[in-house]
Design an enzyme around this catalytic site. Structure first.
Site, PDB file in Angstrom:
ATOM      1  N   ARG A 138      -6.302   6.443  48.979  1.00 59.20           N
ATOM      2  CA  ARG A 138      -7.222   7.240  49.789  1.00 59.20           C
ATOM      3  C   ARG A 138      -7.803   8.403  49.004  1.00 59.20           C
ATOM      4  O   ARG A 138      -8.932   8.811  49.239  1.00 59.20           O
ATOM      5  CB  ARG A 138      -6.477   7.759  51.025  1.00 59.20           C
ATOM      6  N   TYR A 139      -6.991   8.971  48.121  1.00 57.07           N
ATOM      7  CA  TYR A 139      -7.411  10.144  47.346  1.00 57.07           C
ATOM      8  C   TYR A 139      -7.724   9.712  45.917  1.00 57.07           C
ATOM      9  O   TYR A 139      -7.238   8.687  45.455  1.00 57.07           O
ATOM     10  CB  TYR A 139      -6.281  11.174  47.332  1.00 57.07           C
TER      11      TYR A 139
ATOM     12  N   ARG B 260      -4.224   9.697  43.386  1.00 56.96           N
ATOM     13  CA  ARG B 260      -2.871   9.322  43.796  1.00 56.96           C
ATOM     14  C   ARG B 260      -2.888   8.194  44.816  1.00 56.96           C
ATOM     15  O   ARG B 260      -3.863   8.034  45.544  1.00 56.96           O
ATOM     16  CB  ARG B 260      -2.100  10.519  44.343  1.00 56.96           C
TER      17      ARG B 260
ATOM     18  N   CYS C 291      13.591   0.682  57.369  1.00 60.10           N
ATOM     19  CA  CYS C 291      13.723   2.143  57.345  1.00 60.10           C
ATOM     20  C   CYS C 291      15.143   2.586  57.661  1.00 60.10           C
ATOM     21  O   CYS C 291      15.947   1.832  58.213  1.00 60.10           O
ATOM     22  CB  CYS C 291      12.725   2.782  58.308  1.00 60.10           C
TER      23      CYS C 291
ATOM     24  N   CYS D 109      11.957   6.494  63.852  1.00 63.71           N
ATOM     25  CA  CYS D 109      11.494   7.659  64.613  1.00 63.71           C
ATOM     26  C   CYS D 109      10.454   7.175  65.628  1.00 63.71           C
ATOM     27  O   CYS D 109       9.570   6.385  65.304  1.00 63.71           O
ATOM     28  CB  CYS D 109      10.871   8.681  63.682  1.00 63.71           C
TER      29      CYS D 109
ATOM     30  N   CYS E  55       6.707   7.597  64.710  1.00 69.12           N
ATOM     31  CA  CYS E  55       6.376   7.181  63.340  1.00 69.12           C
ATOM     32  C   CYS E  55       4.931   6.719  63.218  1.00 69.12           C
ATOM     33  O   CYS E  55       4.452   5.889  63.985  1.00 69.12           O
ATOM     34  CB  CYS E  55       7.302   6.062  62.891  1.00 69.12           C
TER      35      CYS E  55
ATOM     36  N   ARG F 285       3.828   4.868  60.984  1.00 70.62           N
ATOM     37  CA  ARG F 285       3.783   3.477  60.501  1.00 70.62           C
ATOM     38  C   ARG F 285       4.600   2.541  61.387  1.00 70.62           C
ATOM     39  O   ARG F 285       5.046   1.493  60.937  1.00 70.62           O
ATOM     40  CB  ARG F 285       4.282   3.384  59.059  1.00 70.62           C
TER      41      ARG F 285
ATOM     42  N   ASP G 187       0.685  12.716  64.672  1.00 71.31           N
ATOM     43  CA  ASP G 187      -0.415  11.743  64.659  1.00 71.31           C
ATOM     44  C   ASP G 187      -0.560  11.071  66.030  1.00 71.31           C
ATOM     45  O   ASP G 187       0.445  10.822  66.700  1.00 71.31           O
ATOM     46  CB  ASP G 187      -0.139  10.641  63.620  1.00 71.31           C
TER      47      ASP G 187
ATOM     48  N   ASP H 278      -3.374  15.069  59.611  1.00 71.83           N
ATOM     49  CA  ASP H 278      -3.826  13.891  58.867  1.00 71.83           C
ATOM     50  C   ASP H 278      -4.910  13.284  59.751  1.00 71.83           C
ATOM     51  O   ASP H 278      -4.637  12.810  60.852  1.00 71.83           O
ATOM     52  CB  ASP H 278      -2.658  12.925  58.633  1.00 71.83           C
TER      53      ASP H 278
ATOM     54  N   LYS I 152      -5.505  14.541  54.690  1.00 67.83           N
ATOM     55  CA  LYS I 152      -4.881  15.711  55.304  1.00 67.83           C
ATOM     56  C   LYS I 152      -5.789  16.932  55.204  1.00 67.83           C
ATOM     57  O   LYS I 152      -6.349  17.205  54.149  1.00 67.83           O
ATOM     58  CB  LYS I 152      -3.561  16.010  54.600  1.00 67.83           C
TER      59      LYS I 152
HETATM   60  C1  LIG Z   1      -0.159  12.080  52.306  1.00 70.63           C
HETATM   61  C2  LIG Z   1      -0.744  11.065  51.433  1.00 70.63           C
HETATM   62  C3  LIG Z   1      -0.760  11.244  50.042  1.00 70.63           C
HETATM   63  C4  LIG Z   1      -0.191  12.472  49.368  1.00 70.63           C
HETATM   64  O1  LIG Z   1      -0.915  13.620  49.728  1.00 70.63           O
HETATM   65  P1  LIG Z   1      -0.529  15.064  49.142  1.00 70.63           P
HETATM   66  O2  LIG Z   1      -1.387  16.012  49.899  1.00 70.63           O
HETATM   67  O3  LIG Z   1      -0.845  15.023  47.678  1.00 70.63           O
HETATM   68  O4  LIG Z   1       0.931  15.257  49.381  1.00 70.63           O
HETATM   69  C5  LIG Z   1      -1.352  10.272  49.275  1.00 70.63           C
HETATM   70  N1  LIG Z   1      -1.906   9.172  49.833  1.00 70.63           N
HETATM   71  C6  LIG Z   1      -1.910   8.982  51.167  1.00 70.63           C
HETATM   72  C7  LIG Z   1      -2.539   7.756  51.713  1.00 70.63           C
HETATM   73  C8  LIG Z   1      -1.324   9.915  52.009  1.00 70.63           C
HETATM   74  O5  LIG Z   1      -1.312   9.712  53.333  1.00 70.63           O
END
Ligand SMILES: *Cc1c(COP(=O)(O)O)cnc(C)c1O
Length: 299
Positions: free
Chosen positions: A38-39, A42, A51, A55, A58, A60, A218, A255, A262
């Site tokens: 998504r980012y 990372r 798991c 929870c 959750c 997921r 969420d 989120d 986020k």
């Molecule tokens: C939360 C999340 C991350 C990590 O986000 P940070 O703000 O760097 O902790 C990475 N990918 C996804 C899809 C996430 O939901």
């Protein structure tokens, strides 16, 4: 409080407005099965659907429980994707709970992920230190010690979870070089008060866990009874900042539904601005002014 987070209740049968099975639209940002990209730099690697705790809130819950093998079949595709994408410098290993994997499988996974040249850091998302502290044993620690840097985001909900055993587990992880942070979901009737959150964050810091995120709950199907208002969340954050160590204060985030990622939410600290000043409200409610330089100011 802990019971409410894990025992099903009849309130879950009510699906509130805006709730869905996959509010973060993870299925739409899934690069390959089990890998959410998504980012820019990372990825989120969902390594197992098994798991350590189920929870009730959750995010997921659509994919956890049961099908233990389902995600492990796709590890090689996910590893190939990360290898190909040289912009990925941070891999979040989550699930399910990756610490439910055997030491051998974790060793294999961490070896493969950290072996990718452009991967600079690995984080493990887990609740095991809170719910199954005996899993943090010498053979697991020997695996974790091999790979640096390893960060761990521990899902912590309530101060009652910080038992002597959980404290030992966190300290053992820290002693073995794992950098510890916590993630907490804000839950109505569980942890939505300043004293409970303060107690939780203080107890975490004492065992070397830095509070990292406080999540607005969420809108997962059947979670309305757990959700506070965002104004309540802001008021809670306001009750922390200034009153205790900055180290004890996580970032409060939403989120965003739809997969926007986020977004930080802050109480209103910036209360005004003119040509020369920014007006800031402190934790006591007093307003202070900060002299603002203009971008093109000439001396
Ligand atoms: C939360 C999340 C991350 C990590 O986000 P940070 O703000 O760097 O902790 C990475 N990918 C996804 C899809 C996430 O939901």
């Amino acid at each position: 409080a802990i019971r409410r987070t894990v025992i099903p209740s009849i309130e879950e049968s009510y699906v509130g407005k805006g709730e869905s099975a996959d509010p973060l639209a993870e299925e739409h940002t899934t690069a390959v099965q089990g890998l959410v990209h998504r980012y820019p730099d990372r990825v989120l690697f969902l390594t197992t659907s098994f798991c350590s705790t189920y929870c009730r809130y959750c995010t997921r819950s659509r994919m956890v429980g049961g099908h233990t093998e389902a995600l492990q079949k796709h590890w090689e595709e996910a590893l190939a994707y990360i290898t190909e994408h040289t912009e990925v410098r941070d891999v979040v290993i989550s699930g399910g709970d990756p610490l439910t994997l055997s030491d051998e499988m974790l060793d294999y996974l961490l070896g493969r992920v950290t072996g990718i040249e452009h991967v600079e850091m690995v984080r493990i998302g887990t609740k095991v230190p809170m719910v199954m502290p005996q899993r943090i044993n010498e053979s697991l620690l020997a695996v974790l010690r091999k790979y640096k840097p390893i960060y761990m985001s521990i899902h912590a909900t309530h101060p009652d979870e910080l038992t002597r055993e959980a404290a030992r587990a966190c300290n053992a992880l820290a002693d073995n070089g794992v950098v510890l942070g916590s993630q907490t979901v804000l839950l109505k009737g569980v942890n939505d008060s300043v004293p409970v959150l303060t107690d939780l964050f203080h107890k975490l810091l004492r065992v070397r866990v830095k509070p990292y995120y406080l999540f607005q709950c969420d809108p997962i199907s059947g979670s309305q009874h757990f959700r506070t208002t965002v104004d309540k969340g802001k008021a809670l954050m306001q009750g922390l900042r200034g009153f205790t160590s900055g180290y004890a204060i996580p970032q409060y985030v939403i989120d965003t539904p739809g997969g926007g990622g986020k977004v930080p939410i802050l109480p209103q600290y910036e209360v005004g601005q003119d040509d020369e000043h920014l007006y800031l409200r402190n934790y006591e409610g007093k307003v202070f002014s900060y002299p603002t330089a203009r971008e093109n100011a000439t001396c």
